[in-house]
Design a protein around this motif. Structure first.
Motif, short mmCIF file in Angstrom:
data_model
loop_
_atom_site.label_atom_id
_atom_site.label_comp_id
_atom_site.label_asym_id
_atom_site.label_seq_id
_atom_site.Cartn_x
_atom_site.Cartn_y
_atom_site.Cartn_z
N VAL A 13 -12.14 -30.84 -24.51
CA VAL A 13 -12.09 -29.46 -25.01
C VAL A 13 -13.40 -28.73 -24.73
O VAL A 13 -13.41 -27.54 -24.39
N THR A 14 -14.51 -29.43 -24.86
CA THR A 14 -15.81 -28.83 -24.55
C THR A 14 -15.88 -28.42 -23.08
O THR A 14 -16.38 -27.34 -22.75
N HIS A 15 -15.36 -29.28 -22.21
CA HIS A 15 -15.32 -28.95 -20.78
C HIS A 15 -14.43 -27.73 -20.54
O HIS A 15 -14.77 -26.84 -19.75
N LEU A 16 -13.30 -27.67 -21.23
CA LEU A 16 -12.41 -26.51 -21.10
C LEU A 16 -13.11 -25.25 -21.57
O LEU A 16 -13.00 -24.19 -20.93
N PHE A 17 -13.84 -25.34 -22.66
CA PHE A 17 -14.60 -24.22 -23.19
C PHE A 17 -15.62 -23.72 -22.17
O PHE A 17 -15.81 -22.50 -21.98
N GLU A 18 -16.29 -24.63 -21.49
CA GLU A 18 -17.32 -24.25 -20.51
C GLU A 18 -16.73 -23.54 -19.30
O GLU A 18 -17.44 -22.82 -18.59
N GLN A 19 -15.44 -23.71 -19.06
CA GLN A 19 -14.79 -23.03 -17.93
C GLN A 19 -14.27 -21.65 -18.31
O GLN A 19 -13.68 -20.96 -17.48
N SER A 20 -14.47 -21.25 -19.56
CA SER A 20 -14.07 -19.91 -20.00
C SER A 20 -15.09 -18.91 -19.49
O SER A 20 -16.00 -18.48 -20.19
N ASN A 21 -14.95 -18.56 -18.23
CA ASN A 21 -15.98 -17.77 -17.55
C ASN A 21 -15.69 -16.27 -17.53
O ASN A 21 -16.27 -15.54 -16.75
N SER A 22 -14.77 -15.83 -18.37
CA SER A 22 -14.54 -14.39 -18.51
C SER A 22 -13.90 -14.14 -19.87
O SER A 22 -13.30 -15.04 -20.47
N ALA A 23 -14.00 -12.89 -20.35
CA ALA A 23 -13.47 -12.55 -21.67
C ALA A 23 -11.95 -12.61 -21.72
O ALA A 23 -11.37 -12.69 -22.80
N GLN A 24 -11.29 -12.57 -20.56
CA GLN A 24 -9.82 -12.56 -20.57
C GLN A 24 -9.23 -13.96 -20.75
O GLN A 24 -8.03 -14.10 -21.00
N ILE A 25 -10.05 -15.00 -20.64
CA ILE A 25 -9.55 -16.35 -20.90
C ILE A 25 -9.19 -16.46 -22.37
O ILE A 25 -10.00 -16.18 -23.26
N LYS A 26 -7.97 -16.88 -22.65
CA LYS A 26 -7.47 -16.89 -24.01
C LYS A 26 -7.91 -18.13 -24.78
O LYS A 26 -8.04 -19.21 -24.21
N THR A 27 -8.16 -17.94 -26.08
CA THR A 27 -8.38 -19.07 -26.97
C THR A 27 -7.03 -19.70 -27.29
O THR A 27 -5.97 -19.15 -26.95
N GLN B 201 -7.48 -19.33 -11.01
CA GLN B 201 -8.58 -20.26 -10.75
C GLN B 201 -8.93 -21.09 -11.97
O GLN B 201 -9.44 -22.21 -11.85
N TYR B 202 -8.65 -20.57 -13.16
CA TYR B 202 -9.17 -21.14 -14.40
C TYR B 202 -8.66 -22.56 -14.66
O TYR B 202 -9.44 -23.48 -14.89
N TRP B 203 -7.36 -22.74 -14.65
CA TRP B 203 -6.78 -24.03 -15.04
C TRP B 203 -6.83 -25.04 -13.89
O TRP B 203 -7.32 -26.16 -14.07
N ILE B 204 -6.36 -24.65 -12.73
CA ILE B 204 -6.24 -25.58 -11.59
C ILE B 204 -7.61 -25.93 -11.00
O ILE B 204 -7.92 -27.11 -10.80
N LYS B 205 -8.42 -24.93 -10.72
CA LYS B 205 -9.66 -25.18 -9.99
C LYS B 205 -10.86 -25.39 -10.90
O LYS B 205 -11.64 -26.32 -10.72
N SER B 206 -11.04 -24.52 -11.90
CA SER B 206 -12.23 -24.62 -12.73
C SER B 206 -12.15 -25.78 -13.72
O SER B 206 -13.10 -26.56 -13.85
N PHE B 207 -11.04 -25.90 -14.43
CA PHE B 207 -10.92 -26.94 -15.46
C PHE B 207 -10.55 -28.30 -14.87
O PHE B 207 -11.29 -29.28 -15.01
N LEU B 208 -9.42 -28.37 -14.20
CA LEU B 208 -8.95 -29.65 -13.67
C LEU B 208 -9.61 -30.02 -12.35
O LEU B 208 -9.85 -31.19 -12.07
#
Length: 350
Positions: free
Chosen positions: A93-107, A191-198
């Motif tokens: 979860v911490t790694h997922l949090f670090e990939q939240s690189n814009s305000a539009q990424i949802k909690t 980019q968020y889920w496939i490339k940045s997180f996973l």
């Protein structure tokens, strides 16, 4: 794709992930979920059902060494018998949090699960599932008040239809690494889920080769054939493409071109477009590859063989009948009306 008939949840924990760009923080659980029977039997298919129909798998990636891929490392540790499931889930979860690189990424809520008895091909294996629930739905809840009267209120909860984002990491590998499946029904940031997180990519296999080649053909038909030769020529080409892939276990690009094109100039157009397509999309279309029936079926569903006319008339052609258009559909030009026309031949209306 997987089968889930014998699957079970060994461990599951729920955390909340925030977004550093809007000031929301992570909230962690310290214990795994103790499901009651009703919740368990609803949760298990809710989490696994999306992967039953997923044909294409991924492999972990890293620009220097795949061993440095965070989720690859965490999942490897989670599969061990002595794993600290709770602590490792917090790292994810911490790694997922670090990939939240814009305000539009949802909690949202993050569920991390260890599954057993996932069937992949002809054997059973464990799997780690990571799921992010971004959207909650309002629903009415009735309740008994004062012993005799019922009242109603609005609550928010998870809709048990489809997960927003999820991945399934199998405890099995091939020559290119661990097999990973992913779904994303909220593609607001691709980019968020496939490339940045996973950080995963498609493997170099028959699924990907089949997909790449059919997508090339589909785009060629749309960008070259339809504007220059019309909808009938476009549909003929797509139908012949599907037929060639159905009839051949191995696709050879030279044999494919000879089969689907009657004129040399169209072969040249295809070759020129293929070079541009590979450069623009950063893909390599193999000159020869095995056909994946699963990928062919999925790509076939995306092929549209409709001729749309500016007179509000559409002619729908059957992609599984490559000869029907050439035999029963005739295109011409009416000098009196100064308009193009299609003539359709048939015996009976059905």
């Amino acid at each position: 794709m997987i089968k889930r008939q014998k699957a079970s949840i060994k461990s599951c924990i729920i955390h909340k992930v925030g977004n550093k760009f809007n000031g929301t923080k992570n909230a962690f659980s310290d214990a795994i979920v103790d499901f009651d029977e009703a919740t368990y039997h609803l949760m298990l298919p809710y989490l696994l059902k999306p992967f039953v129909s997923v044909a294409e798998s991924y492999r972990f990636h890293h620009h220097s060494d795949v061993a440095l891929n965070e989720i690859n490392t965490y999942s490897e540790q989670l599969f061990k018998e002595d794993a600290d499931f709770v602590d490792l889930s917090k790292h994810i979860v911490t790694h997922l949090f670090e990939q939240s690189n814009s305000a539009q990424i949802k909690t949202g809520d993050v569920l991390i699960c260890h599954f057993e008895n996932i069937q992949y091909e002809d054997y059973f294996t464990d799997a780690i599932g990571i799921f992010k629930i971004e959207n909650k739905t309002e629903f009415f809840q009735t309740y008994l008040e004062d012993g005799n009267n019922y009242d109603i209120l609005v609550q928010k909860g998870i809709q048990a239809k489809k997960v927003d984002k999820g991945c399934l990491i199998l405890n099995t590998s091939d020559m290119e690494g661990k097999i990973v499946f992913s779904v994303d029904n909220n593609t607001y940031d691709t980019q968020y889920w496939i490339k940045s997180f996973l950080n995963i990519k498609y493997p170099d296999d028959s699924n990907q080769h089949t997909k790449n080649c059919i997508e090339l053909c589909r785009e060629f038909s749309k960008e070259v054939l339809q504007p220059n030769y019309g909808g009938q020529e476009q549909s003929n080409f797509l139908a012949k493409t599907v037929d060639f892939f159905k009839e051949n276990e191995i696709v050879n690009i030279d044999a494919f071109k000879e089969e689907v094109f009657a004129e040399e100039d169209k072969i040249q157009l295809f070759e020129d477009y293929k070079k541009t397509y590979e450069t623009d999309n950063k893909v390599l279309i193999r000159n020869q590859f095995d056909v994946s029936e699963v990928a062919l079926k999925k790509q076939k569903q995306k092929i549209k063989t409709e001729i749309k006319l500016d007179t509000n008339i559409q002619i729908k052609l059957d992609v599984d009948a490559p000869d029907a258009s050439a035999e029963y559909l005739e295109r011409g030009y009416d000098e009196d009306k100064k308009m193009h026309y299609y003539k359709v031949f048939f015996n009976d209306e059905t």
